[in-house]
Motif scaffolding. Structure first.
Motif, PDB file in Angstrom:
ATOM      1  N   MET A   1       0.830  -1.200   0.000  1.00 25.11           N
ATOM      2  CA  MET A   1       0.000   0.000   0.000  1.00 25.11           C
ATOM      3  C   MET A   1       0.862   1.247   0.000  1.00 25.11           C
ATOM      4  SD  MET A   1      -2.960   1.018   2.693  1.00 25.11           S
ATOM      5  CE  MET A   1      -3.777   2.586   2.550  1.00 25.11           C
ATOM      6  N   GLY A   2       2.000   1.154   0.680  1.00 25.12           N
ATOM      7  CA  GLY A   2       2.891   2.293   0.765  1.00 25.12           C
ATOM      8  C   GLY A   2       4.279   1.918   0.286  1.00 25.12           C
ATOM      9  N   VAL A   3       5.049   2.859  -0.126  1.00 22.32           N
ATOM     10  CA  VAL A   3       6.426   2.631  -0.580  1.00 22.32           C
ATOM     11  C   VAL A   3       7.306   3.657   0.092  1.00 22.32           C
ATOM     12  CG1 VAL A   3       5.745   1.667  -2.803  1.00 22.32           C
ATOM     13  CG2 VAL A   3       6.069   4.115  -2.595  1.00 22.32           C
ATOM     14  N   ALA A   4       8.567   3.334   0.204  1.00 20.39           N
ATOM     15  CA  ALA A   4       9.500   4.272   0.820  1.00 20.39           C
ATOM     16  C   ALA A   4       9.657   5.485  -0.070  1.00 20.39           C
ATOM     17  CB  ALA A   4      10.853   3.595   1.024  1.00 20.39           C
ATOM     18  N   GLY A   5       9.621   6.661   0.538  1.00 17.33           N
ATOM     19  CA  GLY A   5       9.772   7.888  -0.234  1.00 17.33           C
ATOM     20  C   GLY A   5      11.222   8.090  -0.642  1.00 17.33           C
ATOM     21  N   PRO A   6      11.457   8.984  -1.539  1.00 20.73           N
ATOM     22  CA  PRO A   6      12.839   9.245  -1.988  1.00 20.73           C
ATOM     23  C   PRO A   6      13.677   9.763  -0.837  1.00 20.73           C
ATOM     24  CG  PRO A   6      11.357  10.958  -2.777  1.00 20.73           C
ATOM     25  CD  PRO A   6      10.493   9.913  -2.166  1.00 20.73           C
ATOM     26  N   PHE A   7      14.861   9.231  -0.736  1.00 20.12           N
ATOM     27  CA  PHE A   7      15.737   9.638   0.350  1.00 20.12           C
ATOM     28  C   PHE A   7      16.220  11.052   0.111  1.00 20.12           C
ATOM     29  CE2 PHE A   7      20.100   9.889   2.008  1.00 20.12           C
ATOM     30  CZ  PHE A   7      19.810   9.767   3.349  1.00 20.12           C
ATOM     31  N   GLY A  79       1.692  -2.433   3.817  1.00 22.33           N
ATOM     32  CA  GLY A  79       2.278  -1.243   3.202  1.00 22.33           C
ATOM     33  C   GLY A  79       3.362  -0.639   4.077  1.00 22.33           C
ATOM     34  N   TYR A  80       3.077  -0.509   5.386  1.00 23.19           N
ATOM     35  CA  TYR A  80       4.094  -0.005   6.312  1.00 23.19           C
ATOM     36  C   TYR A  80       5.320  -0.908   6.325  1.00 23.19           C
ATOM     37  CZ  TYR A  80       0.808   3.371   8.370  1.00 23.19           C
ATOM     38  OH  TYR A  80      -0.056   4.407   8.580  1.00 23.19           O
ATOM     39  N   PHE A  81       5.069  -2.220   6.293  1.00 23.51           N
ATOM     40  CA  PHE A  81       6.195  -3.164   6.353  1.00 23.51           C
ATOM     41  C   PHE A  81       7.072  -3.040   5.101  1.00 23.51           C
ATOM     42  CE2 PHE A  81       8.012  -7.381   5.469  1.00 23.51           C
ATOM     43  CZ  PHE A  81       8.800  -7.525   6.596  1.00 23.51           C
ATOM     44  N   ASP A  82       6.421  -2.882   3.941  1.00 25.51           N
ATOM     45  CA  ASP A  82       7.210  -2.722   2.717  1.00 25.51           C
ATOM     46  C   ASP A  82       8.061  -1.461   2.786  1.00 25.51           C
ATOM     47  OD1 ASP A  82       6.120  -5.016   1.729  1.00 25.51           O
ATOM     48  OD2 ASP A  82       4.572  -4.005   0.525  1.00 25.51           O
ATOM     49  N   ALA A  83       7.483  -0.357   3.302  1.00 30.92           N
ATOM     50  CA  ALA A  83       8.245   0.886   3.434  1.00 30.92           C
ATOM     51  C   ALA A  83       9.399   0.699   4.414  1.00 30.92           C
ATOM     52  CB  ALA A  83       7.327   2.008   3.896  1.00 30.92           C
ATOM     53  N   TYR A  84       9.111   0.003   5.519  1.00 32.66           N
ATOM     54  CA  TYR A  84      10.151  -0.266   6.529  1.00 32.66           C
ATOM     55  C   TYR A  84      11.269  -1.107   5.913  1.00 32.66           C
ATOM     56  CZ  TYR A  84      12.151  -2.065  10.916  1.00 32.66           C
ATOM     57  OH  TYR A  84      13.001  -2.405  11.940  1.00 32.66           O
ATOM     58  N   ALA A  85      10.893  -2.166   5.169  1.00 30.79           N
ATOM     59  CA  ALA A  85      11.898  -3.039   4.568  1.00 30.79           C
ATOM     60  C   ALA A  85      12.723  -2.277   3.525  1.00 30.79           C
ATOM     61  CB  ALA A  85      11.211  -4.238   3.926  1.00 30.79           C
ATOM     62  N   LEU A 113      18.354   6.236   9.543  1.00 38.28           N
ATOM     63  CA  LEU A 113      18.018   5.459  10.742  1.00 38.28           C
ATOM     64  C   LEU A 113      17.290   6.282  11.791  1.00 38.28           C
ATOM     65  CD1 LEU A 113      21.319   3.400  11.106  1.00 38.28           C
ATOM     66  CD2 LEU A 113      19.146   2.672  10.113  1.00 38.28           C
ATOM     67  N   ARG A 114      17.476   7.589  11.785  1.00 40.84           N
ATOM     68  CA  ARG A 114      16.852   8.407  12.830  1.00 40.84           C
ATOM     69  C   ARG A 114      15.912   9.487  12.285  1.00 40.84           C
ATOM     70  NH1 ARG A 114      21.818   9.546  17.135  1.00 40.84           N
ATOM     71  NH2 ARG A 114      21.930   7.401  17.961  1.00 40.84           N
ATOM     72  N   GLY A 115      16.042   9.830  11.038  1.00 36.64           N
ATOM     73  CA  GLY A 115      15.242  10.916  10.502  1.00 36.64           C
ATOM     74  C   GLY A 115      13.906  10.436   9.964  1.00 36.64           C
ATOM     75  N   GLN A 116      13.012  11.406   9.718  1.00 36.86           N
ATOM     76  CA  GLN A 116      11.696  11.106   9.148  1.00 36.86           C
ATOM     77  C   GLN A 116      11.824  11.007   7.630  1.00 36.86           C
ATOM     78  OE1 GLN A 116       9.007  14.124  10.666  1.00 36.86           O
ATOM     79  NE2 GLN A 116       8.212  12.658  12.180  1.00 36.86           N
ATOM     80  N   GLY A 117      12.602  10.009   7.211  1.00 32.69           N
ATOM     81  CA  GLY A 117      12.888   9.863   5.788  1.00 32.69           C
ATOM     82  C   GLY A 117      11.993   8.870   5.091  1.00 32.69           C
ATOM     83  N   ILE A 118      10.990   8.335   5.800  1.00 35.15           N
ATOM     84  CA  ILE A 118      10.127   7.324   5.176  1.00 35.15           C
ATOM     85  C   ILE A 118       8.758   7.945   4.938  1.00 35.15           C
ATOM     86  CG2 ILE A 118       9.112   5.027   5.406  1.00 35.15           C
ATOM     87  CD1 ILE A 118      11.298   4.400   7.443  1.00 35.15           C
ATOM     88  N   THR A 119       8.382   8.040   3.665  1.00 34.45           N
ATOM     89  CA  THR A 119       7.070   8.571   3.297  1.00 34.45           C
ATOM     90  C   THR A 119       6.203   7.425   2.819  1.00 34.45           C
ATOM     91  OG1 THR A 119       8.029  10.687   2.644  1.00 34.45           O
ATOM     92  CG2 THR A 119       5.828  10.164   1.811  1.00 34.45           C
ATOM     93  N   VAL A 120       5.031   7.270   3.457  1.00 34.11           N
ATOM     94  CA  VAL A 120       4.084   6.220   3.066  1.00 34.11           C
ATOM     95  C   VAL A 120       2.901   6.908   2.405  1.00 34.11           C
ATOM     96  CG1 VAL A 120       2.610   4.319   3.854  1.00 34.11           C
ATOM     97  CG2 VAL A 120       4.800   4.770   5.000  1.00 34.11           C
ATOM     98  N   ALA A 121       2.714   6.642   1.095  1.00 37.85           N
ATOM     99  CA  ALA A 121       1.595   7.216   0.347  1.00 37.85           C
ATOM    100  C   ALA A 121       0.440   6.223   0.353  1.00 37.85           C
ATOM    101  CB  ALA A 121       2.032   7.526  -1.081  1.00 37.85           C
ATOM    102  N   SER A 138      -0.689  10.907   2.627  1.00 38.39           N
ATOM    103  CA  SER A 138       0.628  10.308   2.875  1.00 38.39           C
ATOM    104  C   SER A 138       1.079  10.701   4.266  1.00 38.39           C
ATOM    105  CB  SER A 138       1.655  10.781   1.830  1.00 38.39           C
ATOM    106  OG  SER A 138       1.851  12.189   1.952  1.00 38.39           O
ATOM    107  N   GLU A 139       2.026   9.916   4.780  1.00 39.76           N
ATOM    108  CA  GLU A 139       2.564  10.165   6.117  1.00 39.76           C
ATOM    109  C   GLU A 139       4.075   9.971   6.083  1.00 39.76           C
ATOM    110  OE1 GLU A 139      -0.194   8.681   9.530  1.00 39.76           O
ATOM    111  OE2 GLU A 139      -0.400   7.234   7.886  1.00 39.76           O
ATOM    112  N   ARG A 140       4.765  10.698   6.979  1.00 46.01           N
ATOM    113  CA  ARG A 140       6.222  10.570   7.088  1.00 46.01           C
ATOM    114  C   ARG A 140       6.548  10.004   8.467  1.00 46.01           C
ATOM    115  NH1 ARG A 140       9.275  13.186   3.342  1.00 46.01           N
ATOM    116  NH2 ARG A 140      11.005  13.376   4.797  1.00 46.01           N
ATOM    117  N   PHE A 141       7.491   9.075   8.509  1.00 48.12           N
ATOM    118  CA  PHE A 141       7.852   8.392   9.743  1.00 48.12           C
ATOM    119  C   PHE A 141       9.359   8.258   9.864  1.00 48.12           C
ATOM    120  CE2 PHE A 141       3.772   6.578   8.435  1.00 48.12           C
ATOM    121  CZ  PHE A 141       3.026   6.671   9.590  1.00 48.12           C
ATOM    122  N   THR A 142       9.827   8.155  11.090  1.00 44.26           N
ATOM    123  CA  THR A 142      11.135   7.555  11.353  1.00 44.26           C
ATOM    124  C   THR A 142      10.921   6.043  11.430  1.00 44.26           C
ATOM    125  OG1 THR A 142      10.890   7.576  13.746  1.00 44.26           O
ATOM    126  CG2 THR A 142      11.794   9.564  12.727  1.00 44.26           C
TER     127      THR A 142
END
Length: 441
Positions: A1-7, A79-85, A113-121, A138-142
């Motif tokens: 459902m979600g993918v990792a956003g561009p670093f 979706g979260y797991f795919d973004a995390y992976a 590893l510490r920043g909010q670099g993961i965007t889940v659309a 969309s949401e941004r997470f560490t």
């Protein structure tokens, strides 16, 4: 459902102090272990028997509502797991460039590893606000925040799946066993004439049958309506199935079964009990006949005495006994059972009343017999002391005897005559004992 956003480029400011190589390696090791644990948990949830049942069930009520939300949560979890992976794989790739990473590598790893670099659309549609809070595209997470969010969604999803599976594992099987017992009881009931509309237990069996059928359908379609959450328990599946309605039906069936067993017992020993009832009523009738005969004798032989009247035979009981015999002849055991219990109690009461009536009627004769015995006992006593020829005693004995052996006998006068004879005898015996020593001198 979600993918990792561009670093984002590492030219920006890192979130906090830049991590050194050891910190990076420890963080990657911990996150890798978390990745494996999360993947294992998600696969276990995907293969859970309760989840498969929920997918194929025709749900209603609260279960239908919560399963719709849980399905969204499970989709969002993957979706979260795919973004995390993806973020973890990118961090591992940066770390694998050099054995000893330079500052640019450490800046990039710190941001990953510490920043909010993961965007889940949320590309599949906006999720329910009850799942992720206010709806967002969309949401941004560490990585840490993403793990926390996945843990929350997983716990809620697993709680719903485990609760439904627990109810389905517990109640339908018990309901089926009780329904089988109900079928056996209903067959026995029909064999002894206990049917709906003809006997209260037949109506109860029909009500229990309807309740079990309804209860099973509701449990299958809406298991969460029969789930009691445990107080203060936050663990998934903390609680127990609500068996209130099942327990009530089981108690009702147990009561009906005892009633049917009582009717069956009547069928087995009905003839013996009817014979015993006839014997008890026959004895009561004979006792009343004896009491009526004794009353006539008392009225003829005893004067100035109140003799109670004697009731007639228990005609009503005889009629009901005949009805009981008819019930047995036509195998109407459900009607015979309560009637026999009532007849047995009332027949024993009738026999007791007959005996009490005979005792009350013959009481004057018993008094006369007691007076006769007392008079003869005193005569024998005075004879042993040599006073049998005393004129006064002879006179008073004859007077008492004429009264006691004549008809009708006045018990009050006869009682006084016996007492006078006793007093005279006692007085003479006392005088004889006082004069005894002088006579010897």
């Amino acid at each position: 459902m979600g993918v990792a956003g561009p670093f984002p480029g590492h030219a920006g400011s890192p979130p906090g102090p830049v991590m050194d190589r050891d910190e990076v390696d420890r963080a990657l090791g911990r996150l890798g272990a978390e990745h494996e644990a999360i993947e294992t948990s998600l696969l276990a949830l995907q293969d859970h028997a309760g989840r498969r049942l929920l997918e194929g069930a025709d749900l209603t009520g609260v279960t239908k509502e919560r399963w719709a939300t849980t399905e969204q949560s499970i989709t969002l979890l993957w979706g979260y797991f795919d973004a995390y992976a993806g973020a973890l794989a990118e961090a591992r790739s940066v770390r694998a460039r050099r054995r000893y990473p330079n500052r640019d590598d450490l800046l990039a790893l710190t941001e990953l590893l510490r920043g909010q670099g993961i965007t889940v659309a949320h590309a599949a549609g906006r999720p329910d606000s009850s799942i992720t809070g206010p709806a967002k595209l969309s949401e941004r997470f560490t990585l840490e925040e993403l793990v926390t969010r996945m843990n929350e969604l997983y716990a809620r999803s697993l709680d719903m799946v485990v609760a439904s599976d627990a109810v389905w594992s517990a109640l339908p099987a018990r309901i089926d066993l009780l329904a089988a017992e109900l079928h056996r009881t209903r067959s026995l009931a029909h064999s002894v004439g206990v049917r709906p509309g003809e006997h209260p237990s037949g109506d109860d069996l029909a009500a229990i049958t309807h309740e079990l059928t309804t209860l099973r359908a509701q449990v299958i379609s809406d298991p969460l309506a029969f789930w009691l959450s445990g107080p203060g328990s936050s663990a998934p599946g903390g609680g127990r199935p609500d068996t209130t309605r099942y327990d009530r039906a089981a108690r009702a069936l147990d009561e009906v079964r005892r009633e049917i067993e009582a009717v069956l017992a009547v069928r087995q020993d009905a003839e013996q009990r009817l014979v015993h009832l006839r014997d008890v009523l026959s004895r009561a009738d004979r006792t009343l006949t004896e009491a009526r005969s004794a009353r006539g004798e008392v009225l003829a032989k005893i004067a100035a005495s109140e003799v109670p009247a004697v009731s007639g035979p228990a005609t009503a009981l005889q009629e009901r006994l005949a009805a009981a015999s008819e019930y047995r002849r036509h195998a109407q055991w459900h009607r015979l059972s309560p009637l026999l219990e009532t007849l047995e109690r009332e027949a024993e009461e009738e026999l007791l009343r007959a005996r009490e009536s005979l005792t009350a009627v013959t009481a004057p004769l018993a008094v006369r017999a007691e007076l006769r015995g007392r008079l003869d006992a005193y005569k024998a006593k005075v004879a042993r002391h040599g006073l049998a020829e005393d004129p006064l005693l002879i006179e008073r004995y004859d007077a008492a005897r004429r009264m006691l052996w004549s008809a009708p006998c006045d018990l009050r006068v006869a009682t006084q005559a016996v007492l006078r004879y006793q007093e005279t005898a006692a007085e003479l015996l006392s005088q004889r004992r006082a004069a005894g020593p002088e006579d010897r001198r």
